[in-house]
Design a protein around this motif. Structure first.
Motif, PDB file in Angstrom:
ATOM      1  N   VAL A   1     -22.117  10.653 -24.245  1.00  0.00           N
ATOM      2  CA  VAL A   1     -22.957  10.737 -25.444  1.00  0.00           C
ATOM      3  C   VAL A   1     -22.249  10.112 -26.633  1.00  0.00           C
ATOM      4  O   VAL A   1     -22.836   9.300 -27.373  1.00  0.00           O
ATOM      5  N   ASP A   2     -20.962  10.458 -26.839  1.00  0.00           N
ATOM      6  CA  ASP A   2     -20.206   9.909 -27.971  1.00  0.00           C
ATOM      7  C   ASP A   2     -20.047   8.394 -27.864  1.00  0.00           C
ATOM      8  O   ASP A   2     -20.220   7.664 -28.848  1.00  0.00           O
ATOM      9  N   GLY A   3     -19.721   7.931 -26.648  1.00  0.00           N
ATOM     10  CA  GLY A   3     -19.538   6.490 -26.455  1.00  0.00           C
ATOM     11  C   GLY A   3     -20.825   5.719 -26.660  1.00  0.00           C
ATOM     12  O   GLY A   3     -20.846   4.680 -27.334  1.00  0.00           O
ATOM     13  N   SER A   4     -21.917   6.234 -26.097  1.00  0.00           N
ATOM     14  CA  SER A   4     -23.213   5.572 -26.243  1.00  0.00           C
ATOM     15  C   SER A   4     -23.665   5.571 -27.694  1.00  0.00           C
ATOM     16  O   SER A   4     -24.195   4.572 -28.194  1.00  0.00           O
TER      17      SER A   4
ATOM     18  N   PRO B   1     -21.929 -12.754 -31.265  1.00  0.00           N
ATOM     19  CA  PRO B   1     -20.687 -12.233 -30.673  1.00  0.00           C
ATOM     20  C   PRO B   1     -19.836 -11.442 -31.667  1.00  0.00           C
ATOM     21  O   PRO B   1     -19.201 -10.453 -31.295  1.00  0.00           O
ATOM     22  N   MET B   2     -19.800 -11.883 -32.940  1.00  0.00           N
ATOM     23  CA  MET B   2     -18.897 -11.257 -33.896  1.00  0.00           C
ATOM     24  C   MET B   2     -19.491  -9.988 -34.509  1.00  0.00           C
ATOM     25  O   MET B   2     -18.788  -8.998 -34.706  1.00  0.00           O
ATOM     26  N   ILE B   3     -20.790  -9.999 -34.813  1.00  0.00           N
ATOM     27  CA  ILE B   3     -21.402  -8.875 -35.537  1.00  0.00           C
ATOM     28  C   ILE B   3     -22.102  -7.906 -34.591  1.00  0.00           C
ATOM     29  O   ILE B   3     -21.878  -6.695 -34.639  1.00  0.00           O
ATOM     30  N   VAL B   4     -22.984  -8.433 -33.730  1.00  0.00           N
ATOM     31  CA  VAL B   4     -23.747  -7.557 -32.834  1.00  0.00           C
ATOM     32  C   VAL B   4     -22.917  -7.135 -31.639  1.00  0.00           C
ATOM     33  O   VAL B   4     -22.890  -5.971 -31.245  1.00  0.00           O
ATOM     34  N   GLY B   5     -22.226  -8.096 -31.026  1.00  0.00           N
ATOM     35  CA  GLY B   5     -21.425  -7.793 -29.838  1.00  0.00           C
ATOM     36  C   GLY B   5     -22.134  -8.241 -28.583  1.00  0.00           C
ATOM     37  O   GLY B   5     -23.346  -8.087 -28.438  1.00  0.00           O
ATOM     38  N   ALA B   6     -21.359  -8.793 -27.655  1.00  0.00           N
ATOM     39  CA  ALA B   6     -21.955  -9.326 -26.425  1.00  0.00           C
ATOM     40  C   ALA B   6     -22.164  -8.258 -25.354  1.00  0.00           C
ATOM     41  O   ALA B   6     -22.801  -8.509 -24.348  1.00  0.00           O
ATOM     42  N   GLU B   7     -21.633  -7.042 -25.579  1.00  0.00           N
ATOM     43  CA  GLU B   7     -21.709  -6.035 -24.523  1.00  0.00           C
ATOM     44  C   GLU B   7     -23.105  -5.480 -24.319  1.00  0.00           C
ATOM     45  O   GLU B   7     -23.372  -4.790 -23.342  1.00  0.00           O
ATOM     46  N   VAL B   8     -24.024  -5.749 -25.239  1.00  0.00           N
ATOM     47  CA  VAL B   8     -25.392  -5.254 -25.086  1.00  0.00           C
ATOM     48  C   VAL B   8     -26.387  -6.409 -24.979  1.00  0.00           C
ATOM     49  O   VAL B   8     -27.569  -6.233 -25.259  1.00  0.00           O
ATOM     50  N   SER B   9     -25.918  -7.586 -24.588  1.00  0.00           N
ATOM     51  CA  SER B   9     -26.818  -8.722 -24.460  1.00  0.00           C
ATOM     52  C   SER B   9     -27.744  -8.524 -23.266  1.00  0.00           C
ATOM     53  O   SER B   9     -27.323  -8.074 -22.203  1.00  0.00           O
ATOM     54  N   ILE B  10     -29.017  -8.874 -23.456  1.00  0.00           N
ATOM     55  CA  ILE B  10     -30.043  -8.733 -22.425  1.00  0.00           C
ATOM     56  C   ILE B  10     -30.383 -10.122 -21.898  1.00  0.00           C
ATOM     57  O   ILE B  10     -30.516 -11.070 -22.674  1.00  0.00           O
ATOM     58  N   ASN B  11     -30.512 -10.243 -20.580  1.00  0.00           N
ATOM     59  CA  ASN B  11     -30.816 -11.569 -20.034  1.00  0.00           C
ATOM     60  C   ASN B  11     -32.248 -11.976 -20.375  1.00  0.00           C
ATOM     61  O   ASN B  11     -33.101 -11.127 -20.660  1.00  0.00           O
TER      62      ASN B  11
ATOM     63  N   LEU C   1     -39.793  -3.030 -31.376  1.00  0.00           N
ATOM     64  CA  LEU C   1     -38.910  -1.993 -30.823  1.00  0.00           C
ATOM     65  C   LEU C   1     -38.323  -2.365 -29.459  1.00  0.00           C
ATOM     66  O   LEU C   1     -37.316  -1.775 -29.045  1.00  0.00           O
ATOM     67  N   ALA C   2     -38.933  -3.317 -28.765  1.00  0.00           N
ATOM     68  CA  ALA C   2     -38.567  -3.588 -27.365  1.00  0.00           C
ATOM     69  C   ALA C   2     -37.092  -3.930 -27.195  1.00  0.00           C
ATOM     70  O   ALA C   2     -36.399  -3.338 -26.361  1.00  0.00           O
ATOM     71  N   ILE C   3     -36.591  -4.887 -27.971  1.00  0.00           N
ATOM     72  CA  ILE C   3     -35.214  -5.363 -27.776  1.00  0.00           C
ATOM     73  C   ILE C   3     -34.180  -4.307 -28.192  1.00  0.00           C
ATOM     74  O   ILE C   3     -33.222  -4.055 -27.444  1.00  0.00           O
ATOM     75  N   PRO C   4     -34.322  -3.648 -29.374  1.00  0.00           N
ATOM     76  CA  PRO C   4     -33.374  -2.560 -29.677  1.00  0.00           C
ATOM     77  C   PRO C   4     -33.366  -1.457 -28.623  1.00  0.00           C
ATOM     78  O   PRO C   4     -32.300  -0.960 -28.249  1.00  0.00           O
ATOM     79  N   LEU C   5     -34.557  -1.080 -28.110  1.00  0.00           N
ATOM     80  CA  LEU C   5     -34.610  -0.030 -27.089  1.00  0.00           C
ATOM     81  C   LEU C   5     -33.971  -0.486 -25.782  1.00  0.00           C
ATOM     82  O   LEU C   5     -33.259   0.286 -25.123  1.00  0.00           O
ATOM     83  N   LEU C   6     -34.191  -1.754 -25.411  1.00  0.00           N
ATOM     84  CA  LEU C   6     -33.547  -2.292 -24.216  1.00  0.00           C
ATOM     85  C   LEU C   6     -32.035  -2.328 -24.374  1.00  0.00           C
ATOM     86  O   LEU C   6     -31.288  -1.999 -23.450  1.00  0.00           O
ATOM     87  N   GLY C   7     -31.589  -2.742 -25.558  1.00  0.00           N
ATOM     88  CA  GLY C   7     -30.147  -2.774 -25.818  1.00  0.00           C
ATOM     89  C   GLY C   7     -29.524  -1.396 -25.744  1.00  0.00           C
ATOM     90  O   GLY C   7     -28.449  -1.209 -25.144  1.00  0.00           O
ATOM     91  N   MET C   8     -30.188  -0.388 -26.326  1.00  0.00           N
ATOM     92  CA  MET C   8     -29.670   0.981 -26.282  1.00  0.00           C
ATOM     93  C   MET C   8     -29.730   1.542 -24.862  1.00  0.00           C
ATOM     94  O   MET C   8     -28.836   2.275 -24.430  1.00  0.00           O
ATOM     95  N   ALA C   9     -30.800   1.182 -24.117  1.00  0.00           N
ATOM     96  CA  ALA C   9     -30.898   1.633 -22.721  1.00  0.00           C
ATOM     97  C   ALA C   9     -29.757   1.056 -21.890  1.00  0.00           C
ATOM     98  O   ALA C   9     -29.169   1.752 -21.048  1.00  0.00           O
ATOM     99  N   LYS C  10     -29.416  -0.213 -22.143  1.00  0.00           N
ATOM    100  CA  LYS C  10     -28.318  -0.834 -21.400  1.00  0.00           C
ATOM    101  C   LYS C  10     -26.991  -0.129 -21.693  1.00  0.00           C
ATOM    102  O   LYS C  10     -26.133   0.024 -20.816  1.00  0.00           O
ATOM    103  N   ILE C  11     -26.815   0.299 -22.935  1.00  0.00           N
ATOM    104  CA  ILE C  11     -25.595   1.032 -23.296  1.00  0.00           C
ATOM    105  C   ILE C  11     -25.486   2.305 -22.459  1.00  0.00           C
ATOM    106  O   ILE C  11     -24.434   2.630 -21.908  1.00  0.00           O
TER     107      ILE C  11
END
Length: 374
Positions: free
Chosen positions: A192-195, A289-299, A321-331
């Protein structure tokens, strides 16, 4: 053996039934879920501000209200700039109408010469189209007014939800932890904390990226001579929320309106296209890459699927809402062992994706991030 096959069929049917039920709930509970979802995302965006204010000794509730006021002030400032620019555009209505009339006559002439449709026939077709759409005008205005009233109500509701989400975040976190067995509580807290941390970084990064896009578009449009550059910069930056479609639509609208306002012809078109290309390059290889981060990139596949699904279920709000929700789901997927395959499915293969100049730029942005952290 037969019993095992029956179990598999039953499991598949149960999964399908659950998916159908989720879709039905999303569609019929749209009016309830859309403000709630916007509030959840914005509350995560405002949480760092609230925590910072609390660290300075500000009361919990006062810190939340102050962060909400910052958000409202920011959107109010954006609306003020947009309204000012729209008023300026409205002041040039006569000139814009003259330009559109000129372009319309040119198009008439082209159609007559190339397609053999006479101007009289074109005028008759246009009148038929106008008469068929006249009956829809009043209902469209009524729907617009009703939509504006609903938007204001939902906006107020979102602000209330934001306050409650942040104020009761400890209880919400405790509820999630209590859902898992006692021996898994430590791991649940870590997940929970990490996500939550990465989600906040992702949403904050998206916010700052859009602000950076506003600045870059404004500078580029001002240099090439676009009138009302602030308005079109804000428009193009906001539309970046919708990948692929949004940025192209914003640039196309800027081109059309700039030409309609009596722009500089081909030089203006080339300038706007160069601005678009440069901003897209900087966004893809430096800002993200610098601000958002590549770890939540969606194909791209799931980006398009997410946008279409969001629009189908919730309309324009769903696309936003689709892309933010997908990014958070991937996290969440990446932090839960059993869900990691889904994180891999929606994410990008960075080893194959990064090569040549992109690797060098990623290295540069990594050094910049380290420098800023120091």
């Amino acid at each position: 053996m037969i019993e095992l096959k029956h179990q598999k069929v039953f499991k598949a049917a149960a999964i399908l039934a659950i998916l159908v039920l989720i879709v039905v709930i999303l569609v019929y509970a749209k009016s309830f879920l859309v403000p709630l979802t916007f509030a959840a995302i914005l509350s995560m965006l405002l949480l760092p501000v609230t925590k910072w204010l609390q660290s300075k000794g500000v009361n919990h509730a006062v810190a939340i209200i102050s962060s909400i006021l910052v958000l409202v002030s920011f959107f109010g400032l954006v609306i003020f700039f947009v309204s000012y620019q729209v008023a300026d555009i409205a002041g040039n209505t006569a000139k814009i109408e003259q330009q559109f009339t000129s372009k319309y006559h040119q198009l008439q002439q082209f159609t007559s010469e190339k397609l053999g449709i006479s101007p009289d026939k074109q005028q008759q077709m246009l009148k038929e189209q106008q008469s068929s759409s006249q009956g829809k005008t009043s209902s469209m205005i009524t729907g617009l007014l009703a939509g504006l009233g609903g938007f204001l109500t939902d906006s107020l509701l979102v602000l209330v939800y934001i306050f409650l989400f942040i104020y009761f975040r400890g209880r919400l976190k405790g509820f999630i932890i209590r859902l898992v067995p006692k021996e898994q509580e430590g791991n649940a807290v870590e997940i929970v904390d990490g996500s939550q941390k990465v989600s906040q970084q992702y949403l904050t990064g998206m916010f700052f990226m859009i602000v950076c896009l506003w600045v870059m578009y404004f500078i580029g449009f001002s240099i090439v001579g676009v009138k009302n550059a602030i308005f079109f910069a804000i428009l193009c930056g906001v539309l970046e929320i919708v990948p692929f479609v949004g940025n192209l639509f914003g640039t196309a609208l800027t081109l059309i309106m700039s030409l309609a306002q009596g722009g500089g012809g081909s030089n203006l078109i080339i300038g706007i296209l160069i601005t678009y290309a440069v901003v897209q390059f900087l966004q893809s290889y430096i800002l993200e890459p610098m601000i958002v981060g590549a770890e939540v990139s969606i194909n791209p596949l799931f980006t398009i699927v997410g946008l279409i699904a969001g629009e189908t279920l919730w309309g324009i709000a769903g696309m936003v809402l689709a892309i933010p929700l997908l990014g958070m789901a991937k996290i969440v997927f990446d932090h839960v062992e059993s869900l990691k395959p889904y994180g891999y499915l929606v994410g990008q293969d960075k080893e194959e994706e990064e090569s040549g100049m992109k690797q060098k730029l990623k290295g540069l942005t990594g050094k910049l991030k380290t420098l800023f952290r120091k």
